[in-house]
Design an enzyme around this catalytic site. Structure first.
Site, PDB file in Angstrom:
ATOM      1  CG  LEU A 137      -2.010  -1.007   1.364  1.00 27.51           C
ATOM      2  CD1 LEU A 137      -2.738  -0.812   2.692  1.00 27.51           C
ATOM      3  CD2 LEU A 137      -2.986  -0.923   0.213  1.00 27.51           C
ATOM      4  CG  ASP A 138       0.354   4.378  -2.870  1.00 26.79           C
ATOM      5  OD1 ASP A 138       1.135   3.549  -3.363  1.00 26.79           O
ATOM      6  OD2 ASP A 138      -0.500   5.002  -3.526  1.00 26.79           O
ATOM      7  CB  VAL A 139       3.852   6.286   2.399  1.00 26.09           C
ATOM      8  CG1 VAL A 139       3.964   7.072   3.702  1.00 26.09           C
ATOM      9  CG2 VAL A 139       5.104   5.449   2.186  1.00 26.09           C
ATOM     10  CB  THR A 141      -3.115   4.131   0.830  1.00 25.81           C
ATOM     11  OG1 THR A 141      -3.102   5.003  -0.302  1.00 25.81           O
ATOM     12  CG2 THR A 141      -4.414   3.335   0.824  1.00 25.81           C
ATOM     13  CG  HIS A 234       0.410   6.743  -7.060  1.00 21.44           C
ATOM     14  ND1 HIS A 234       1.107   7.915  -7.300  1.00 21.44           N
ATOM     15  CD2 HIS A 234       0.937   6.228  -5.928  1.00 21.44           C
ATOM     16  CE1 HIS A 234       2.022   8.091  -6.358  1.00 21.44           C
ATOM     17  NE2 HIS A 234       1.926   7.070  -5.507  1.00 21.44           N
TER      18      HIS A 234
END
Length: 306
Positions: A137-139, A141, A234
């Site tokens: 997961l993105d930082v 999110t 993303h």
């Protein structure tokens, strides 16, 4: 001590600038790739490459900075909760501001480090800095990730993600009202043509498929449930921005800063709400859900009260 990777140069990257090719091969920003190149970290056929040199066909050696020791990990903000655990897997609830694993240029906390500090042993599979990590997961999110604690689980989960057998459900708040209220976005995603740290819908990008349903509508925004077929970096943020409905709070992809400020948001309203998959070693369905974290819940309450 650095971690040296020996990677074949993909046909599509032969002749590419070293910094651009390195960024694509490792999934890094151009800034991080340049830092590795400028530290004399990329060699091919015994020659140290500069950032403007061109990649040739063959093997490239890349020296990555070592991951930090667990004791050097900053504390995880808001804590990291384990929602399900057995001998083979753990499903964790990742707070915002935490990366999945160490990477060049990242100095914040990681899921790998937090689990190690909690005494959770991950599978001895995959690169050293991301042992047991089968997806990310993105930082910015929050939400659910599954990690592997055994090598068989790691192999099976990696294959399941590749074959799109994992059900990944996100909740997001997008600006405006989507029409139609249910739909599929099928648009290829690649590096942004002018911004190293962004992605965009581009011709020749990687196939990317997002399904969405509107759950609730507010005067300025809509709460969405999103199912991903693919897992591009993303992806939800890029697809929503391409639809002219950027995620609320996502200033990187064109969100309204005044709305974000009114809702008290300092990141995009995006949460990995549910994971469902067949257990990699025992069979049977595993399904885990996650409540909205405090900042997203507060912003949603403010929208409902408008």
């Amino acid at each position: 001590m650095s971690d040296t990777r020996y990677l074949p140069v993909p046909d599509a990257l032969v002749g590419e600038r070293v910094d651009a090719g390195l960024a694509r091969m490792l999934g890094l920003s151009r800034v991080k790739a340049v830092a590795i190149v400028e530290a004399s970290g990329v060699t091919q056929d015994g020659r140290v490459l500069g950032k403007s040199d061109r990649l040739a066909d063959g093997i490239v050696a890349i020296d990555l900075p070592p991951p930090r020791a667990v004791s050097e990990e900053p504390p995880v903000p808001g804590g990291l909760a384990i929602r399900y655990e057995d001998d083979d897997i753990a499903v964790v609830d990742k707070p915002v501001g935490v990366a999945a694993h160490a990477s060049p240029g990242w100095t914040g906390p990681t899921v790998v480090g937090a689990l190690a500090a909690a005494g959770v042993t991950l599978a001895d599979a995959g690169p050293a800095e991301r042992r047991g990590i089968v997806h990310r997961l993105d930082v910015g999110t929050s939400g659910l990730m599954v990690v592997a604690k055994s090598v068989p689980a790691y192999s099976t989960l990696k294959r399941a993600f590749k074959d799109r057998e994992i059900e990944k459900v996100y909740h997001a708040v997008a600006q405006g009202h989507l029409d139609p209220t249910s739909g599929t976005i099928d648009a290829p995603i690649g590096r942004h043509p002018t911004s190293d740290y962004k992605f965009a819908v581009v011709t020749g990008g990687r196939a990317s498929i997002t399904h969405y349903d509107v759950l609730e509508m507010f005067p300025a925004a809509s709460l969405l449930e999103i199912h991903l077929e693919t897992g591009r970096t993303h992806q939800i943020r890029v697809h929503m921005a391409a639809m002219r409905h950027p995620l609320v709070g996502d200033l990187t992809y064109g969100a309204d800063p005044s709305l974000a400020a009114r809702l008290g948001l300092t990141r995009q309203w995006l949460h990995a709400y549910e994971l469902a998959f067949v257990h990699p070693t025992r069979g049977g369905q595993v399904r885990v859900t996650s409540e909205y974290p405090e900042d997203l819940a507060r912003a949603l309450a403010t929208l409902r009260a408008a």
